[in-house]
Design a protein around this motif. Sequence first.
Motif, PDB file in Angstrom:
ATOM      1  N   PRO A   1       0.861  -1.364   0.099  1.00  0.00           N
ATOM      2  CA  PRO A   1       0.057   0.098   0.063  1.00  0.00           C
ATOM      3  C   PRO A   1       0.795   1.302   0.027  1.00  0.00           C
ATOM      4  N   GLN A   2       2.229   1.044   0.103  1.00  0.00           N
ATOM      5  CA  GLN A   2       3.087   2.181   0.264  1.00  0.00           C
ATOM      6  C   GLN A   2       2.789   3.376  -0.949  1.00  0.00           C
ATOM      7  N   ASN A   3       2.718   2.858  -2.064  1.00  0.00           N
ATOM      8  CA  ASN A   3       2.640   3.891  -3.254  1.00  0.00           C
ATOM      9  C   ASN A   3       1.463   4.684  -3.186  1.00  0.00           C
ATOM     10  N   SER A   4       0.331   3.976  -2.951  1.00  0.00           N
ATOM     11  CA  SER A   4      -1.052   4.471  -2.857  1.00  0.00           C
ATOM     12  C   SER A   4      -1.458   5.413  -1.634  1.00  0.00           C
ATOM     13  N   GLU A   5      -0.582   5.171  -0.329  1.00  0.00           N
ATOM     14  CA  GLU A   5      -0.552   6.138   0.576  1.00  0.00           C
ATOM     15  C   GLU A   5      -0.062   7.306   0.244  1.00  0.00           C
ATOM     16  N   VAL A   6       1.290   6.992  -0.252  1.00  0.00           N
ATOM     17  CA  VAL A   6       2.145   8.268  -0.750  1.00  0.00           C
ATOM     18  C   VAL A   6       1.209   9.480  -1.554  1.00  0.00           C
ATOM     19  N   LEU A   7       0.523   8.472  -2.537  1.00  0.00           N
ATOM     20  CA  LEU A   7      -0.223   9.118  -3.508  1.00  0.00           C
ATOM     21  C   LEU A   7      -1.466  10.097  -2.792  1.00  0.00           C
ATOM     22  N   ALA A   8      -1.885   9.420  -2.057  1.00  0.00           N
ATOM     23  CA  ALA A   8      -3.346   9.815  -1.194  1.00  0.00           C
ATOM     24  C   ALA A   8      -2.844  11.181  -0.504  1.00  0.00           C
ATOM     25  N   LYS A   9      -1.784  10.762   0.272  1.00  0.00           N
ATOM     26  CA  LYS A   9      -1.207  12.158   1.083  1.00  0.00           C
ATOM     27  C   LYS A   9      -0.928  13.288   0.056  1.00  0.00           C
ATOM     28  N   GLU A  10      -0.448  13.206  -0.992  1.00  0.00           N
ATOM     29  CA  GLU A  10       0.230  14.117  -1.635  1.00  0.00           C
ATOM     30  C   GLU A  10      -0.866  14.901  -2.696  1.00  0.00           C
ATOM     31  N   ILE A  11      -1.846  14.298  -2.785  1.00  0.00           N
ATOM     32  CA  ILE A  11      -2.858  14.806  -3.388  1.00  0.00           C
ATOM     33  C   ILE A  11      -4.177  15.443  -2.496  1.00  0.00           C
ATOM     34  N   GLY A  12      -3.950  15.026  -1.069  1.00  0.00           N
ATOM     35  CA  GLY A  12      -4.951  15.289  -0.140  1.00  0.00           C
ATOM     36  C   GLY A  12      -6.270  14.609  -0.285  1.00  0.00           C
ATOM     37  N   GLY A  13      -5.991  13.118  -0.699  1.00  0.00           N
ATOM     38  CA  GLY A  13      -7.217  12.541  -0.818  1.00  0.00           C
ATOM     39  C   GLY A  13      -7.351  11.308  -0.060  1.00  0.00           C
ATOM     40  N   LYS A  14      -7.925  10.294  -0.301  1.00  0.00           N
ATOM     41  CA  LYS A  14      -8.374   9.153   0.597  1.00  0.00           C
ATOM     42  C   LYS A  14      -8.120   7.551  -0.246  1.00  0.00           C
ATOM     43  N   CYS A  15      -7.622   6.732   0.244  1.00  0.00           N
ATOM     44  CA  CYS A  15      -7.744   5.334  -0.191  1.00  0.00           C
ATOM     45  C   CYS A  15      -9.014   4.657  -0.369  1.00  0.00           C
ATOM     46  N   VAL A  16      -9.509   3.894  -1.059  1.00  0.00           N
ATOM     47  CA  VAL A  16     -10.477   3.144  -0.997  1.00  0.00           C
ATOM     48  C   VAL A  16     -10.429   1.859  -1.882  1.00  0.00           C
ATOM     49  N   GLN A  17     -10.728   0.680  -1.304  1.00  0.00           N
ATOM     50  CA  GLN A  17     -10.478  -0.590  -1.910  1.00  0.00           C
ATOM     51  C   GLN A  17     -11.518  -1.186  -2.976  1.00  0.00           C
ATOM     52  N   VAL A  18     -11.390  -1.649  -3.806  1.00  0.00           N
ATOM     53  CA  VAL A  18     -12.127  -2.214  -5.039  1.00  0.00           C
ATOM     54  C   VAL A  18     -11.714  -3.370  -5.406  1.00  0.00           C
ATOM     55  N   ASP A  19     -12.519  -4.732  -5.527  1.00  0.00           N
ATOM     56  CA  ASP A  19     -11.640  -5.978  -5.885  1.00  0.00           C
ATOM     57  C   ASP A  19     -12.255  -6.370  -6.988  1.00  0.00           C
ATOM     58  N   PRO A  20     -11.633  -6.612  -8.185  1.00  0.00           N
ATOM     59  CA  PRO A  20     -11.871  -6.924  -9.302  1.00  0.00           C
ATOM     60  C   PRO A  20     -12.067  -8.652  -9.614  1.00  0.00           C
ATOM     61  N   LEU A  21     -11.417  -9.161  -8.425  1.00  0.00           N
ATOM     62  CA  LEU A  21     -11.536 -10.743  -8.556  1.00  0.00           C
ATOM     63  C   LEU A  21     -12.691 -11.262  -7.613  1.00  0.00           C
ATOM     64  N   ALA A  22     -13.583 -10.414  -7.063  1.00  0.00           N
ATOM     65  CA  ALA A  22     -14.413 -10.769  -6.101  1.00  0.00           C
ATOM     66  C   ALA A  22     -15.383 -11.977  -6.810  1.00  0.00           C
ATOM     67  N   PHE A  23     -16.136 -12.743  -5.925  1.00  0.00           N
ATOM     68  CA  PHE A  23     -16.799 -13.860  -6.340  1.00  0.00           C
ATOM     69  C   PHE A  23     -17.926 -13.375  -7.157  1.00  0.00           C
ATOM     70  N   ASP A  24     -18.798 -12.304  -6.648  1.00  0.00           N
ATOM     71  CA  ASP A  24     -20.104 -12.025  -6.910  1.00  0.00           C
ATOM     72  C   ASP A  24     -19.793 -10.790  -7.974  1.00  0.00           C
ATOM     73  N   ILE A  25     -19.935 -10.899  -9.235  1.00  0.00           N
ATOM     74  CA  ILE A  25     -19.527 -10.069 -10.298  1.00  0.00           C
ATOM     75  C   ILE A  25     -20.553  -8.899 -10.426  1.00  0.00           C
ATOM     76  N   GLU A  26     -21.770  -9.445 -10.039  1.00  0.00           N
ATOM     77  CA  GLU A  26     -22.876  -8.401 -10.200  1.00  0.00           C
ATOM     78  C   GLU A  26     -22.653  -7.354  -8.966  1.00  0.00           C
ATOM     79  N   LYS A  27     -22.392  -7.672  -8.018  1.00  0.00           N
ATOM     80  CA  LYS A  27     -22.018  -7.034  -6.848  1.00  0.00           C
ATOM     81  C   LYS A  27     -20.808  -5.922  -7.166  1.00  0.00           C
ATOM     82  N   THR A  28     -19.980  -6.678  -7.901  1.00  0.00           N
ATOM     83  CA  THR A  28     -18.844  -6.061  -8.175  1.00  0.00           C
ATOM     84  C   THR A  28     -19.064  -4.894  -9.029  1.00  0.00           C
ATOM     85  N   MET A  29     -19.754  -4.998  -9.966  1.00  0.00           N
ATOM     86  CA  MET A  29     -20.266  -4.223 -11.091  1.00  0.00           C
ATOM     87  C   MET A  29     -20.721  -2.907 -10.623  1.00  0.00           C
ATOM     88  N   ARG A  30     -21.408  -3.262  -9.765  1.00  0.00           N
ATOM     89  CA  ARG A  30     -22.234  -1.867  -9.034  1.00  0.00           C
ATOM     90  C   ARG A  30     -21.304  -1.209  -8.167  1.00  0.00           C
TER      91      ARG A  30
END
Length: 307
Positions: free
Chosen positions: A264-293
């Motif tokens: 997570p280091q690169n993402s944390e650096v990016l989030a800090k530098e742009i004053g943003g936040k990190c959010v998780q998304v899983d493209p390999l999750a089992f239920d792809i209908e839920k994933t699409m939404r």
Amino acid sequence: MIFIVESMKIFTKILVVIAAVLLAGCGNDTAKSAVPVVVAGLPPVAWIAQEIGGRHISAVSLLPEGRSPHDYAPGPTVLRRASGAKLFLNSRMPFEESASKAIAIPQADVTEGITRITLDSTGHAGECGHAHHHHDGTSCSSDGSDPHVWLSCENAVVIAKNIEKALGKVLPEHKAEFAENLKKFTSKFEALRQENIAKLAPYKGREFFIYHPSFGYFARETGLKQRAVELGGREVSAARLADVIKDARAAQVKVIFTQKEFNPQNSEVLAKEIGGKCVQVDPLAFDIEKTMREITSAMISGFGGDK
């Protein structure tokens, strides 16, 4: 708006339990199961198979919980147990192609009929001729194309049709029910496709950054443009990270998508530098209908549409 995405999150507990029992805990008893076992290489494909097979099958994934498909190789014990299944569903990931040679059961390429995309050096989708590589220098797919084909409602329907055809061959007594399940699946995912396109219409043509280029098919379907932080499968350098931060600031990015299986280091650096936040998304999750939404909602949030 530009934002960063890293792939994979833990699958559902139900999948873990089923896979543990059927692939890890029962030896060759998969062949003796009251409900035929169908093995897919990936969790999303197993989910589609269960939707089509319904009560007549138990679909499981070869890929273990929390593992990346790009560096996974099933061991001989797993392959031997999978050989007791009724059918193997292959989406042409390299580990699946290797496994297919060792599993002596009926098999099907569930991606047949899907128009695959290639990626240029920035992660843009197109017919550019550049292979899509991972950190070890190998391609993420057997032919160098983007392998994340399930992340598109249209492609999901193609996969479902291929599965329905394959199931009809190994379990012909249930063909009528498989066909009915396919009809329902197709209707549901066509509606979801239209819903996603409508929700993302205000952002059509907008570009987003993604750590590992896994949303190419989703982007193509919804009119968005994908760029990758990871170039040529190499680890992100300090210079590359600085360039991404510059671009993200210029685009006023406030959302960085991450995945805990990756550093997570690169993402944390990016989030800090742009004053943003990190959010998780899983493209390999089992239920792809839920994933699409979830992906659609994440895109809207990333583009500032939730304000």
